[in-house]
Design a protein around this motif. Structure first.
Motif, PDB file in Angstrom:
ATOM      1  N   GLN A   5       0.851  -1.357  -0.297  1.00  0.00           N
ATOM      2  CA  GLN A   5      -0.320   0.100   0.151  1.00  0.00           C
ATOM      3  C   GLN A   5       0.301   1.184  -0.041  1.00  0.00           C
ATOM      4  O   GLN A   5       0.134   1.954   0.461  1.00  0.00           O
ATOM      5  CB  GLN A   5      -0.947   0.106   1.613  1.00  0.00           C
ATOM      6  CG  GLN A   5      -2.149  -0.962   0.726  1.00  0.00           C
ATOM      7  CD  GLN A   5      -2.682  -1.059   2.280  1.00  0.00           C
ATOM      8  OE1 GLN A   5      -4.152  -0.044   2.911  1.00  0.00           O
ATOM      9  NE2 GLN A   5      -3.187  -2.302   2.478  1.00  0.00           N
ATOM     10  N   ARG A  20      -7.485   6.044  -1.787  1.00  0.00           N
ATOM     11  CA  ARG A  20      -8.285   4.653  -2.479  1.00  0.00           C
ATOM     12  C   ARG A  20      -7.320   3.541  -2.755  1.00  0.00           C
ATOM     13  O   ARG A  20      -6.627   3.305  -3.035  1.00  0.00           O
ATOM     14  CB  ARG A  20      -8.639   4.790  -3.669  1.00  0.00           C
ATOM     15  CG  ARG A  20      -9.543   4.170  -5.067  1.00  0.00           C
ATOM     16  CD  ARG A  20      -9.472   4.955  -6.419  1.00  0.00           C
ATOM     17  NE  ARG A  20     -10.271   3.332  -7.262  1.00  0.00           N
ATOM     18  CZ  ARG A  20     -10.014   3.474  -8.285  1.00  0.00           C
ATOM     19  NH1 ARG A  20      -9.148   4.476  -8.912  1.00  0.00           N
ATOM     20  NH2 ARG A  20     -10.144   2.171  -8.884  1.00  0.00           N
ATOM     21  N   THR A  21      -8.037   2.111  -2.256  1.00  0.00           N
ATOM     22  CA  THR A  21      -7.212   0.918  -2.596  1.00  0.00           C
ATOM     23  C   THR A  21      -8.365  -0.432  -3.164  1.00  0.00           C
ATOM     24  O   THR A  21      -8.923  -0.062  -4.197  1.00  0.00           O
ATOM     25  CB  THR A  21      -6.895   0.612  -0.999  1.00  0.00           C
ATOM     26  OG1 THR A  21      -8.645   0.093  -0.582  1.00  0.00           O
ATOM     27  CG2 THR A  21      -6.115   0.896   0.259  1.00  0.00           C
ATOM     28  N   LEU A  22      -7.901  -1.286  -3.823  1.00  0.00           N
ATOM     29  CA  LEU A  22      -7.614  -2.510  -4.304  1.00  0.00           C
ATOM     30  C   LEU A  22      -7.691  -3.541  -3.773  1.00  0.00           C
ATOM     31  O   LEU A  22      -6.082  -3.786  -3.644  1.00  0.00           O
ATOM     32  CB  LEU A  22      -7.596  -2.228  -5.716  1.00  0.00           C
ATOM     33  CG  LEU A  22      -7.997  -3.126  -6.875  1.00  0.00           C
ATOM     34  CD1 LEU A  22      -9.419  -2.872  -6.951  1.00  0.00           C
ATOM     35  CD2 LEU A  22      -7.461  -2.678  -8.339  1.00  0.00           C
ATOM     36  N   ASP A  23      -8.752  -4.803  -3.990  1.00  0.00           N
ATOM     37  CA  ASP A  23      -7.618  -6.105  -3.172  1.00  0.00           C
ATOM     38  C   ASP A  23      -7.848  -6.915  -4.460  1.00  0.00           C
ATOM     39  O   ASP A  23      -7.969  -6.747  -5.619  1.00  0.00           O
ATOM     40  CB  ASP A  23      -9.455  -6.533  -2.860  1.00  0.00           C
ATOM     41  CG  ASP A  23      -9.437  -6.285  -1.552  1.00  0.00           C
ATOM     42  OD1 ASP A  23      -9.435  -6.047  -1.082  1.00  0.00           O
ATOM     43  OD2 ASP A  23     -11.008  -6.651  -1.523  1.00  0.00           O
ATOM     44  N   VAL A  24      -6.622  -7.896  -4.217  1.00  0.00           N
ATOM     45  CA  VAL A  24      -5.658  -8.006  -5.876  1.00  0.00           C
ATOM     46  C   VAL A  24      -6.363  -9.814  -4.923  1.00  0.00           C
ATOM     47  O   VAL A  24      -6.587 -10.265  -4.135  1.00  0.00           O
ATOM     48  CB  VAL A  24      -4.457  -9.129  -5.708  1.00  0.00           C
ATOM     49  CG1 VAL A  24      -3.705  -9.280  -6.435  1.00  0.00           C
ATOM     50  CG2 VAL A  24      -3.976  -7.195  -5.145  1.00  0.00           C
ATOM     51  N   PRO A  32     -10.578 -12.558  -2.603  1.00  0.00           N
ATOM     52  CA  PRO A  32      -8.637 -11.652  -2.568  1.00  0.00           C
ATOM     53  C   PRO A  32      -8.053 -11.857  -1.074  1.00  0.00           C
ATOM     54  O   PRO A  32      -8.311 -13.039  -0.328  1.00  0.00           O
ATOM     55  CB  PRO A  32      -9.144 -10.266  -2.029  1.00  0.00           C
ATOM     56  CG  PRO A  32     -10.887 -11.182  -0.991  1.00  0.00           C
ATOM     57  CD  PRO A  32     -10.857 -12.554  -1.589  1.00  0.00           C
ATOM     58  N   ALA A  34      -4.447 -10.015  -1.544  1.00  0.00           N
ATOM     59  CA  ALA A  34      -4.029  -8.640  -0.311  1.00  0.00           C
ATOM     60  C   ALA A  34      -4.934  -7.443  -1.196  1.00  0.00           C
ATOM     61  O   ALA A  34      -5.797  -7.503  -1.513  1.00  0.00           O
ATOM     62  CB  ALA A  34      -2.627  -8.798  -1.755  1.00  0.00           C
ATOM     63  N   THR A  35      -3.911  -5.860  -0.760  1.00  0.00           N
ATOM     64  CA  THR A  35      -5.116  -5.774  -0.624  1.00  0.00           C
ATOM     65  C   THR A  35      -3.210  -4.112  -1.138  1.00  0.00           C
ATOM     66  O   THR A  35      -2.606  -3.890  -0.643  1.00  0.00           O
ATOM     67  CB  THR A  35      -6.084  -4.443   0.164  1.00  0.00           C
ATOM     68  OG1 THR A  35      -6.477  -5.340   0.587  1.00  0.00           O
ATOM     69  CG2 THR A  35      -6.123  -3.730   0.102  1.00  0.00           C
ATOM     70  N   GLU A  91      -0.881 -14.312  -8.111  1.00  0.00           N
ATOM     71  CA  GLU A  91      -1.640 -13.158  -8.667  1.00  0.00           C
ATOM     72  C   GLU A  91      -2.884 -13.334 -10.075  1.00  0.00           C
ATOM     73  O   GLU A  91      -3.682 -13.177 -10.397  1.00  0.00           O
ATOM     74  CB  GLU A  91      -1.232 -12.407  -9.530  1.00  0.00           C
ATOM     75  CG  GLU A  91      -0.507 -11.703  -8.070  1.00  0.00           C
ATOM     76  CD  GLU A  91       1.172  -9.934  -8.600  1.00  0.00           C
ATOM     77  OE1 GLU A  91       0.401  -9.291  -8.304  1.00  0.00           O
ATOM     78  OE2 GLU A  91       1.977 -10.658  -8.824  1.00  0.00           O
ATOM     79  N   GLU A 173      -3.027  -3.115 -12.282  1.00  0.00           N
ATOM     80  CA  GLU A 173      -3.360  -2.997 -10.956  1.00  0.00           C
ATOM     81  C   GLU A 173      -4.234  -4.495 -10.878  1.00  0.00           C
ATOM     82  O   GLU A 173      -4.339  -5.475  -9.652  1.00  0.00           O
ATOM     83  CB  GLU A 173      -4.413  -2.637 -11.001  1.00  0.00           C
ATOM     84  CG  GLU A 173      -5.867  -2.314 -11.489  1.00  0.00           C
ATOM     85  CD  GLU A 173      -5.749  -2.387 -12.588  1.00  0.00           C
ATOM     86  OE1 GLU A 173      -7.007  -1.336 -14.053  1.00  0.00           O
ATOM     87  OE2 GLU A 173      -4.678  -1.471 -13.888  1.00  0.00           O
TER      88      GLU A 173
END
Length: 479
Positions: A5, A20-24, A32, A34-35, A91, A173
């Motif tokens: 992050q 803003r974040t996004l889950d992997v 998910p 990771a974030t 991923e 992303e």
């Protein structure tokens, strides 16, 4: 992962400006794991400013200094290769063994090939009394995809460092964590502050900044043709160099002289490798019309023998595709193949029967496909093969070239015949008889598959400007 992050800007891991974040998402479980932080315009501009500031000094470093830097990076990449492969597998779903040996291993190869090419590269030489100088193009914005992530990062970053450029990387992303590991490696290797910068984010935000920013001298993009058009449009007002490696619909011509069993079975496996998520995958198999039935039988047996399963399972040949939108797109195109009248030879809609979660696609083969069908024209980006028949070699060439793409082409059969036909194919790279990957061969496409070339010495040329210093030598004797 401690830095998931954060962004790597000006030699430090820094907190993002936005929140803003996004889950992997793990495509094998649909969950998910990771974030990451998602960059804003301000984050991207901060990274561009760092790269611009660092350019003045890094562009003046010697060839020897930059070679030493590349060699230090290569040593650390080797040490952390399996770690990179494991995170890529998590991923984007590649089987672990393949992710370590190919996905991560190709990153090593690019640095090794760049070092080799750089050792022989003449950054300046005399042409009569004029000095010809290859200088770094400047600050480079790099936008890379998820399907071969370290491959595309390494084949951009290595030549950029080699030629004295500074850069800002925006990885996909969808598969961003391998890029964070890569940034850690560059930091450990001692890349000077501001030379390499990493900002995670999406294309409309961070990607647009890199494509349009007046302090970016070149944008190097790998991805879909649709997105590549947007990048070129954003770059146009600043007249920066735009390098693009885009989509493909590569033909694989099986000549009458080929061993059909070997050629067709290898063609099926090469098409579905990496779950079909390769821009240069040979997704159109062209066979002599009179041997169509034979080809169908071989393709069916080969596809049915491919094991689809969890990436961690050593028995797995192919894992899931990367995410739900990709899964749904592939399913839609398989459906179109059926509706438009192609013969379904193997696979088909839905997951394999033994899997009830994950974005798994059945290895699918269609036969008696015609060039006007959707599955023969659109890039599916999944484990789906279309078999087309041809009457003559001229007919095969016409079918092969009947596409808006021109990234790669394949020929199986007599070597002399294949060599002759290779000159007629409108593609950036032609591979004869299932030849091995060559990291020094130029990689890039004709037509809507992009412009420019990557790998080896060709990558070095892409990241340089050419200057002629006229009258550099004493020309009194000439005048």
């Amino acid at each position: 992962m401690n830095n998931a992050q954060k962004f790597y800007i000006n030699g430090e891991w820094v907190e993002p400006i936005g929140r803003r974040t996004l889950d992997v998402i793990d495509p094998a479980t649909e969950q998910p794991f990771a974030t990451i932080a998602m960059g804003t315009v301000a984050d991207a501009e901060r990274a561009v400013a760092a790269a611009r500031s660092a350019f003045a000094s890094f562009s003046e470093t010697s060839k020897t200094e930059r070679l030493e830097l590349l060699n230090r990076i290569l040593v650390i990449l080797k040490r952390r290769n399996d770690e990179i492969g494991d995170i890529i597998s998590k991923e984007m779903g590649a089987p672990v063994c393949m992710a370590r040996s190919q996905q991560a291993g190709i990153g090593l190869s690019h640095f090794a090939e760049t070092i080799k090419a750089m050792e022989a590269f003449e950054f300046d030489y005399m042409q009569g009394t004029t000095q010809i100088v290859h200088e770094p193009v400047g600050v480079v914005g790099m936008i890379t995809p998820w399907n071969w992530p370290i491959n595309q990062i390494a084949c951009k970053v290595a030549p950029a460092l080699a030629t004295g450029c500074t850069m800002v990387l925006k990885p996909s992303e969808i598969a961003p964590l391998n890029a964070i590991l890569f940034a850690e490696i560059l930091h450990e290797a001692g890349v000077p502050k501001g030379v390499f910068n990493l900002v995670n984010g999406d294309g409309p935000t961070v990607g647009t900044v890199l494509a349009s920013h007046p302090d970016i001298d070149m944008v190097s993009f790998t991805g879909s043709t649709r997105a590549g058009i947007s990048v070129a449009q954003a770059a146009a007002p600043t007249v920066k160099r735009v390098h693009q490696e885009l989509g493909g619909k590569s033909p694989n011509i099986v000549l009458r002289s080929a061993d059909m069993e070997t050629a067709v079975s290898a063609g099926v496996r090469r098409c579905v490798d990496n779950s079909g998520q390769s821009c240069n995958a040979p997704t159109r198999l062209l066979v002599p019309m009179e041997r169509m039935d034979e080809a169908i039988g071989i393709a069916r047996r080969t596809a049915d023998a491919i094991t689809v399963g969890a990436p961690a399972d050593p028995a797995t040949d192919i894992g899931p595709v990367v995410n739900q939108p990709q899964f749904e797109k592939i399913q839609e195109l398989i459906g179109k193949g059926i509706v438009e009248g192609a013969e379904l030879v193997a696979g088909g809609p839905g997951r394999p029967a033994h899997l009830n979660a994950g974005y798994y696609v059945r290895p699918t083969v269609f036969a008696r496909v015609t060039s006007d069908m959707t599955i023969a024209r659109e890039e599916i980006f999944g484990p789906v093969l279309a078999i087309l028949g041809y009457e003559s070699e001229d007919d095969a060439i016409a079918i092969a070239n009947d596409t808006p793409y021109g990234l790669a082409a394949y020929i199986q059969g007599d070597l002399a015949e294949a060599r002759a036909l290779s000159r007629k194919l409108r593609a950036g790279i032609v591979r004869i008889n299932n030849s091995a990957w060559d990291g020094a061969a130029p990689f890039g496409g004709y037509k809507q598959s992009g412009n420019g070339r990557e790998y080896g010495k060709f990558g070095l040329h892409e990241f340089t400007e050419i200057k002629g210093v006229v009258g550099y030598a004493d020309n009194e004797a000439i005048s």
